[in-house]
Write an enzyme that holds these catalytic residues in place. Sequence first.
Site, mmCIF file in Angstrom:
data_model
loop_
_atom_site.group_PDB
_atom_site.id
_atom_site.type_symbol
_atom_site.label_atom_id
_atom_site.label_comp_id
_atom_site.label_asym_id
_atom_site.label_seq_id
_atom_site.Cartn_x
_atom_site.Cartn_y
_atom_site.Cartn_z
ATOM 1 N N HIS A 140 56.430 1.251 43.418
ATOM 2 C CA HIS A 140 56.978 2.497 42.868
ATOM 3 C C HIS A 140 58.034 3.106 43.774
ATOM 4 O O HIS A 140 58.767 3.996 43.351
ATOM 5 C CB HIS A 140 55.852 3.499 42.579
ATOM 6 C CG HIS A 140 55.223 4.114 43.785
ATOM 7 N ND1 HIS A 140 54.033 3.673 44.314
ATOM 8 C CD2 HIS A 140 55.603 5.142 44.577
ATOM 9 C CE1 HIS A 140 53.710 4.416 45.356
ATOM 10 N NE2 HIS A 140 54.648 5.313 45.548
ATOM 11 N N ASP A 171 51.317 -2.766 42.835
ATOM 12 C CA ASP A 171 52.159 -1.741 43.456
ATOM 13 C C ASP A 171 52.682 -2.173 44.824
ATOM 14 O O ASP A 171 52.656 -1.413 45.791
ATOM 15 C CB ASP A 171 51.395 -0.418 43.571
ATOM 16 C CG ASP A 171 52.337 0.774 43.744
ATOM 17 O OD1 ASP A 171 53.554 0.563 43.724
ATOM 18 O OD2 ASP A 171 51.833 1.904 43.907
ATOM 19 N N SER A 249 54.220 6.311 51.175
ATOM 20 C CA SER A 249 54.162 5.132 50.313
ATOM 21 C C SER A 249 54.743 3.917 51.014
ATOM 22 O O SER A 249 55.868 3.953 51.514
ATOM 23 C CB SER A 249 54.942 5.382 49.018
ATOM 24 O OG SER A 249 54.326 6.350 48.228
#
Length: 576
Positions: A140, A171, A249
């Site tokens: 993402h 992911d 992230s």
Amino acid sequence: MGDNKRKRGRKPKTLKTLQTLQTLDTVPNPTNDVDLADNPFSPHPSRRRGRPKKLPNQNGVDFAAPSDGVVPPMALVAMEADPEWENVAARVLPAMDSVVKVFCVHTEPNFSLPWQRKRQYSSSSSGFVIGGRRVLTNAHSVEHYTQVKLKKRGSDTKYLATVLAIGTECDIAMLTVDDDEFWQGMSPLEFGDLPTLQDSVTVVGYPIGGDTISVTSGVVSRIEILSYVHGSTELLGLQIDAAINSGNSGGPAFNDKGKCVGIAFQSLKHEDAENIGYVIPTPVITHFIKDYEKNGKYTGFPILGVEWQKMENPDLRTAMGMRPNEKGVRIRRVDPTAPESKVLKPSDIILSFDGVDIANDGTVPFRHGERIAFSYLISQKYSGDNAAIKVLRNSDIFKFDIKLDSHKRLIPAHSKGKPPSYYIIAGFVFTAVSVPYLRSELPHGPLLYQLFFPVYEQYGKDYELEAPVKLLDKLVHSMPQSPDEQIVVVSQVLVADINIGYEDIVNTQILAFNGKPVKNLKSLAIMVESYNDEYLKFDLEYDQIVVLRTKTAKSATLDILSTHCIPSSMSDDLKT
């Protein structure tokens, strides 16, 4: 007068208090990125259960407030640094130089206006170097990318990166940099084994609030099959109590030996929860890397194309012919497009998968004192691998060797970087339904959408009941009858003289064209373009019909496209 007495007991939960998983947003919101805690010095302090709040001292040391909210003067004592965490930091420190900051410019498709894209925006996240001149980050973090750049720790230079693979389900994304200068002084991180409960972890990355590297520490608090928000899948995940925030992230999580045991990727958003973050563990990371090395691209995680039911009720087990020593789960439905549909049938009892016995609650032994959902065994396989399944059917035991594959959903959960398909005739915009399309069509977070997508951000109390209920029901329960089946809808009607009276049709599925079933968007475009009789007739759901004169409709289409600056009446994928 009404009774205004305060009643005892826990305040009832509303929809707003539902647990909400969210990916670590890589784009900080300047108006929303600070959570204000209750004021402990309020004249009416609210007493709550759980961990006491921390109060800031003028010297920068955090203190725990008494449970009653009263802070006596001169009663605050600074806590000494924990030598255990100092030792952990010393071991992790050399590996920090392999953690990079990821800069990405995104240009997302506009699923509501599929012939154009949205305004581009920038984000920042984290990543780390692995062997083979490669960098791992979250999928993402680089979704719908137009440009990706990496910056090393302590450097003022950003290097252009190339995206090698994007794993939407897990992911994870893999990048590389062509410039040799980037790799000077960079050492690949080593992966450690799957940690156990209470093992210490240190999360390193570039969260919001500064440009330098950030380190937070905690422990592993849970290991289970976890819902991955970005990929809409369920894979093995670690829950940790280290504070991870937007921008973390793709950053690595280290164990106390300085080895990488996971990738930070999402957190739990809940008013009663604190410091609950989630990490992609090494088995999932290793699967992604080996898949890419084996196939030259990312092929995904296979699934068993069945829906199953627990067999915990003794009467149910007896009725299904199970013996006292037999355990397993009952197959409710089988995906017609899955390879296992050729051998498995509804009401079969799956007793074991690859020689591992399945319990009545659908779990299998994991480690000492732990059990985990048997889908974990499936996720360890690769697309195209075979698996041995033992089933009970009419009191007889059968053994099958099935081929696993990643299956196509009737409503795809992800566009995987492809622009949306569309077809326009007489102002009617037809498109195929996907999860990104549903999200774009329901921007205000209506109530029903929140129920079906509890993992995405909630927007407040003023919900609009505008959700297409039938589409959401198909998303959760429907299975495709063929690999190329799509749900085609009229997303909107571009108003013109030709379509007077049809302006209010929106998000409505088309079932047939001139009596012929609509299988997918491309078949609809072919049928309409090749049709030359007097009238075009579209059968919609709820017994609604649309009738247009063929010659007038096709000639009006060009004017409508010109009015709305639409380059073509159909997307490029429908032209081939």
